[in-house]
Design a protein around this motif. Sequence first.
Motif, short mmCIF file in Angstrom:
data_model
loop_
_atom_site.label_atom_id
_atom_site.label_comp_id
_atom_site.label_asym_id
_atom_site.label_seq_id
_atom_site.Cartn_x
_atom_site.Cartn_y
_atom_site.Cartn_z
N VAL B 171 0.86 -1.19 0.00
CA VAL B 171 0.00 0.00 0.00
C VAL B 171 0.89 1.24 0.00
O VAL B 171 1.82 1.34 0.82
CB VAL B 171 -0.93 0.00 1.23
N GLU B 172 0.63 2.12 -0.95
CA GLU B 172 1.41 3.35 -1.01
C GLU B 172 0.84 4.33 0.01
O GLU B 172 0.06 5.23 -0.32
CB GLU B 172 1.37 3.93 -2.44
N ASP B 173 1.24 4.10 1.23
CA ASP B 173 0.74 4.89 2.36
C ASP B 173 1.48 6.22 2.38
O ASP B 173 2.70 6.25 2.53
CB ASP B 173 1.01 4.09 3.64
N PRO B 174 0.76 7.34 2.22
CA PRO B 174 1.44 8.64 2.15
C PRO B 174 2.25 8.95 3.41
O PRO B 174 3.22 9.70 3.36
CB PRO B 174 0.30 9.65 1.99
N SER B 175 1.87 8.35 4.53
CA SER B 175 2.56 8.65 5.78
C SER B 175 3.82 7.80 5.95
O SER B 175 4.58 7.99 6.89
CB SER B 175 1.62 8.43 6.96
N ALA B 176 4.02 6.84 5.08
CA ALA B 176 5.20 5.98 5.20
C ALA B 176 6.18 6.28 4.07
O ALA B 176 5.78 6.65 2.95
CB ALA B 176 4.78 4.52 5.16
N ALA B 177 7.48 6.14 4.36
CA ALA B 177 8.50 6.42 3.36
C ALA B 177 8.42 5.42 2.21
O ALA B 177 8.54 5.78 1.04
CB ALA B 177 9.88 6.38 4.01
N GLU B 178 8.23 4.19 2.55
CA GLU B 178 8.16 3.10 1.56
C GLU B 178 6.75 2.53 1.55
O GLU B 178 6.07 2.53 2.58
CB GLU B 178 9.13 1.98 1.98
N PRO B 179 6.32 2.01 0.41
CA PRO B 179 5.04 1.30 0.43
C PRO B 179 5.06 0.16 1.44
O PRO B 179 6.09 -0.49 1.62
CB PRO B 179 4.92 0.76 -1.00
N VAL B 180 3.93 -0.05 2.11
CA VAL B 180 3.87 -1.03 3.20
C VAL B 180 3.35 -2.37 2.67
O VAL B 180 2.29 -2.41 2.02
CB VAL B 180 2.92 -0.52 4.31
N LEU B 181 4.08 -3.43 2.95
CA LEU B 181 3.64 -4.75 2.50
C LEU B 181 2.31 -5.10 3.17
O LEU B 181 2.19 -5.04 4.39
CB LEU B 181 4.69 -5.81 2.85
N ALA B 182 1.32 -5.46 2.36
CA ALA B 182 0.00 -5.78 2.90
C ALA B 182 -0.41 -7.22 2.60
O ALA B 182 -1.11 -7.84 3.38
CB ALA B 182 -1.04 -4.83 2.31
N TRP B 183 0.04 -7.72 1.47
CA TRP B 183 -0.44 -9.03 1.00
C TRP B 183 0.69 -9.73 0.27
O TRP B 183 1.42 -9.11 -0.49
CB TRP B 183 -1.61 -8.78 0.05
N ARG B 184 0.84 -11.00 0.54
CA ARG B 184 1.84 -11.79 -0.17
C ARG B 184 1.23 -13.14 -0.49
O ARG B 184 0.67 -13.81 0.37
CB ARG B 184 3.08 -11.97 0.72
N GLY B 185 1.33 -13.52 -1.75
CA GLY B 185 0.76 -14.80 -2.16
C GLY B 185 1.79 -15.63 -2.90
O GLY B 185 2.51 -15.13 -3.75
N VAL B 186 1.87 -16.90 -2.53
CA VAL B 186 2.77 -17.82 -3.20
C VAL B 186 1.91 -18.90 -3.86
O VAL B 186 1.22 -19.65 -3.17
CB VAL B 186 3.75 -18.47 -2.19
N SER B 187 1.95 -18.95 -5.19
CA SER B 187 1.19 -19.97 -5.92
C SER B 187 2.18 -21.01 -6.42
O SER B 187 3.15 -20.67 -7.09
CB SER B 187 0.47 -19.35 -7.12
#
Lengths: 463, 353
Positions: B171-187
């Motif tokens: 998520v490109e959270d404006p309050s965070a320097a880097e986008p925050v990992l929200a979801w990770r999927g391994v298929s």
Amino acid sequence: MATRSTASAAKTTGTSARTTPSTPDAPALRDAVVVGGNRIPFSRAGKKYADASNQEMFTAALEGLVARFGLQGERLGEVVGGAVLKHSRDFNLIRECVLGSSLSPQTPAYDLQQACATGLEAAIAVSNKIRLGQIESGIAGGTDTVSDAPIAVSEGLRRALLDASHAKTLQQRLKALAKVRPGDLKPLSPATDEPRTGLSMGEHQAITTARWGITREAQDEIALASHKNLAKAWEAGFFDDLVTPFRGLTRDDNLRADTSMEKLAKLKPVFGKHLATADVPAEPTMTAGNSTPLTDGASAVLLASREWAENHDLPVLARFVDAETAAVDFVHGHEGLLMAPVHAVPRLLARNGLTLDDIDLFEIHEAFASTVLTTLAAWEDDEYCRTELGLDGALGKVDRSKVNVNGSSLAAGHPFAATGGRILASAAKLVSQRAAETGKPVRALISVCAAGGLGATAIIESA
Amino acid sequence: MTAVVTATDGGDLDVETLPALPGLGGLYARGAASSGRIAAGRALPAIPGIGGGPAASEGVIALPRVAYRVAGVETARMGEHLRDYQRLLHEPGSDSLPAGFLHVLAFPLATAVMVRGDFPLPLLGMVHLANDVSLTRPVVLGERLEVRAWAENLRPHRRGVQVDLVAEVRVEDPSAAEPVLAWRGVSTYLAKGFQVPDAPGAAQGSSGAVSGTGSGAEGDREPEGAWVPPLPTGRWVLPAGTGRAYGAISGDRNPIHMSTLSAKAFGFPRAIAHGMYTAARALAEVGPARGATYRWTVEFARPVLLPGTVDVAITPVDATEGALDGAKPPGFTYLGWNSGRRTRHFTGTVTPL
């Protein structure tokens, strides 16, 4: 005092005036009593009432009740009832029935729906208002038809029609309608499947039946007793002042007075055919004989305050003592779909300082024969009562000779919303009769399970 | 961009930034073409140039050392898509994006990795074995996302090779320097008939698959009736159009899901349900007890033929079997099977995080 407060309530008002100056104390609860009931004979779906609507059937049941107790032109406190399978045009079903009856058009009404518990929940609502002094009299009931069930259009067609009706231009309208696919034109009839699980009520109960190890023979015995007891009650004239003929039908046409264990044993299982697991017997046990058939019908019960009944020179069959509803967590299989009354009854008994031994008659709605058996088995199970019901031990054992003594839904049929009114009127008459015979107060417990993991229960006693 | 992706199996991947999430329709056409090329390359390895990719012609296959990245993915206008997804999968009508919806969102980027010229395995014909998804931060309609996808962990399977397609949503959270990992999927996919040498320390078999159930559509099959199912908690009656309906929502219009005719071309008697449809529906039917963040896993056994009926058991894990501290509810397991044949379709877990 502009309110309807009784003299004693008015007296106490002064003491609380300092804290709540504008509100007088609530009047003490008074009794709500069952005056009588009326229903039309219940009919198997697609037979005598195949073209009868809910409105026609409930009006017939209502009108029979009005005639029986001379209520023509009477303004009652309210009429409450409903239907489980209901057309959208029937938004004011019960009010329309009142307007079509000889009750005063000034009688208010409202619709209520709680699946198979609709009729009993309506009686709870009416009796509560009577007990609170908000109304003096009321009618509770319900009606259902499977034969005249609403047919819906598919979701695709419905969305397209709605979009088209919201469209502002012809072009938009055509674009919306162009989305309709041939498959969308197939009509949808209402299903009895639980929306959250996709399992029919029968499949759910088959799981509960398997978990409790209820045998085919025990279920067939319940079915046989239901038919024999209902037939006996009809023969004895028990229903003479509880039923009004309708469309040429004078008795419940599902009743099989000549059924036998042999005949019931021949029927093929219809539910739970693939449930065999390591812990569960392989043989399915639930048949068309020990499950209720789809049925059409309507019922109504007249409730009142004692004063109103006396002033109108009407009998009092029973006092509506108290009621309790419950719901269970069935979605992920923690509890059986139809087990809610099992949870409601201990709470109801405890609140009234009673035990199962204080109950003289049990009216346990026979959605399936096994519903009665799993209910009784659960109350006898020490471990279950401790872990699931939070009791100190088993609730107790019910003497089977006290259960559904005049038959129940397996024999009479079960038009969903009409069942509560059938049971309440019959139970009220039973306690009244029994009390007159024995000279002792007689108490009955009513238990109705319902879709959605719901259940309604009530206690009545001879008045 | 500065982003560097380190694959789980070690080594940095080159990050290639794409302007937007690709459309799946075109990818399938390319996937079909490259699948044919890979097949031709294996059939005729001696003829130079036919195989095209370095992997096929050199005999030893390797994954592309690249991760795709798309930034600035706007979800604000996905309201209708989300609504359609929620209705089809029985998700509640909320503005939170279910983990299955984020899979649908990220899936085209992972597919784009699989249709690269240097991806050594054929897109069509690969068998979906398992999925392991973690939603660690709720994602809400209107948030801007960054999506990454790459392939890693090529390893042997007793019937071929398996590979993990990893996708991540930040998520490109404006309050965070880097986008925050929200979801990770391994298929995890299986390509049958391929071989890789045993890497030291590489896991054997499919990742965490139960022995005997880890095989996919055409993998090893347990004999019918050998397995005894539990009591069901639900039943799904899936109409013939289930594959087309999920295909329309997910963009995954793999021919094996679309019609009997197109499925027959790939060896199935009828169309089969998307594995992710079944897993996402089980996730939805766990209900609010899954919490706002959760891990969601699935392993696929036999495919669900359409139309078809699937008995499911979606049950809470007995609290006494879970963590003793009682800090988090232990979650749910789910299982889908054919009650008549007594064969398993899928099994998985949903665990609040």
